[in-house]
Design an enzyme around this catalytic site. Structure first.
Site, short mmCIF file in Angstrom:
data_model
loop_
_atom_site.label_atom_id
_atom_site.label_comp_id
_atom_site.label_asym_id
_atom_site.label_seq_id
_atom_site.Cartn_x
_atom_site.Cartn_y
_atom_site.Cartn_z
N CYS A 62 0.83 -1.21 0.00
CA CYS A 62 0.00 0.00 0.00
C CYS A 62 0.87 1.26 0.00
O CYS A 62 1.43 1.62 -1.03
CB CYS A 62 -0.99 -0.03 1.16
SG CYS A 62 -2.34 1.16 0.98
N HIS A 90 -3.59 -5.25 0.51
CA HIS A 90 -3.09 -5.60 1.84
C HIS A 90 -3.11 -7.12 2.07
O HIS A 90 -4.00 -7.64 2.73
CB HIS A 90 -3.94 -4.91 2.93
CG HIS A 90 -3.68 -3.45 3.05
ND1 HIS A 90 -2.74 -2.93 3.90
CD2 HIS A 90 -4.25 -2.40 2.41
CE1 HIS A 90 -2.73 -1.61 3.80
NE2 HIS A 90 -3.63 -1.26 2.90
N GLU A 107 -1.41 -8.77 4.10
CA GLU A 107 -1.29 -9.08 5.54
C GLU A 107 -2.64 -9.19 6.22
O GLU A 107 -2.75 -9.76 7.32
CB GLU A 107 -0.42 -8.02 6.24
CG GLU A 107 -1.12 -6.74 6.66
CD GLU A 107 -1.41 -5.77 5.52
OE1 GLU A 107 -2.00 -4.70 5.78
OE2 GLU A 107 -1.05 -6.06 4.36
#
Length: 235
Positions: free
Chosen positions: A108, A211, A213
């Site tokens: 990001c 994202h 994660e």
């Protein structure tokens, strides 16, 4: 085999008084066999040299907007919260890591750091400067698909994930306006927005706008990105 040490850029709370970390960044590295360490917020050349001697790679995390001064613009009213302490660390750290051919993964904001350090520019606010029917700034929860991206045939991410389209989450209001020289596109949204980039010829210099994660438990592709990054850090 010894675990590679990987520096992780910390998140900074509003007011810039506390640092923190979203667990998914750490978990993705640990699952891939890496040893993550939280980096200090220092942009001194000597400190950065020491950190890069210690680390096999650096993860540039998500976060607030980059100062438009980084790409020669003044902040517009639509520009969001800035974080000068992260700017002071990340810009020289990114430049030094790439110069040393360390493994680099940007997520990001990390993609935006890579693009601006190499001479690209950003939209300060996608909804007002580049309207689109796609949802680039989704609401909670973030562990689900917001839109799909097309993987660039022959690029490293397509080779890793098998090509075609994948679904991604999305939580950003800025994005690549002018792609930096030296960067190549690895994925794009259907509205043409750049969603992933890499630097050909580098050991591993990748960045994604979404994202992974946040989707380690819900998307099989997300961990594979961390796996490829950590494997590159072993070098």
């Amino acid at each position: 085999m010894k675990k590679p040490v990987i520096g992780v850029v910390p998140l900074v709370d509003a007011g810039q008084e506390d640092v923190r970390m979203q667990p998914g960044y750490i978990e993705g590295i640990l699952r891939a066999g890496g040893l993550p360490i939280l980096l200090p917020l220092t942009g001194g050349a000597e400190d950065i040299d020491g950190l890069l001697e210690l680390c096999g790679g650096v993860l540039f995390t998500g976060g607030p907007d980059i100062s438009p001064e980084a790409y020669g613009e003044e902040a517009l009213p639509v520009c969001g919260e800035l974080c000068p302490v992260r700017d002071r660390l990340e810009r020289p750290l990114m430049a030094a890591a790439l110069a040393r051919d360390k493994a680099v993964l940007g997520i990001c904001r990390g993609l935006q750091v890579m693009n601006t350090v190499l001479g690209g520019t950003l939209y300060q606010d996608l909804p007002s400067q580049r309207p689109s029917p796609l949802v680039h700034r989704m609401e909670l929860p973030y562990n689900r698909e917001s839109h799909r991206v097309e993987l660039t045939a022959g690029a490293p991410l397509a080779n890793l994930l098998g090509g075609g389209e994948i679904g991604v989450n999305s939580c950003h209001h800025q994005g690549v306006r002018v792609l930096a020289p030296g960067l190549s596109v690895m994925a794009s949204a259907s509205d043409g927005l750049v969603e992933a980039v890499y630097i050909p010829g580098k050991r591993f210099a990748w960045a994604v706008q979404w994202h992974p994660e946040r989707t380690l438990e819900t998307d099989a592709y997300s961990q594979r990105i961390f796996d490829a990054f950590v494997e590159a850090c072993r070098g």
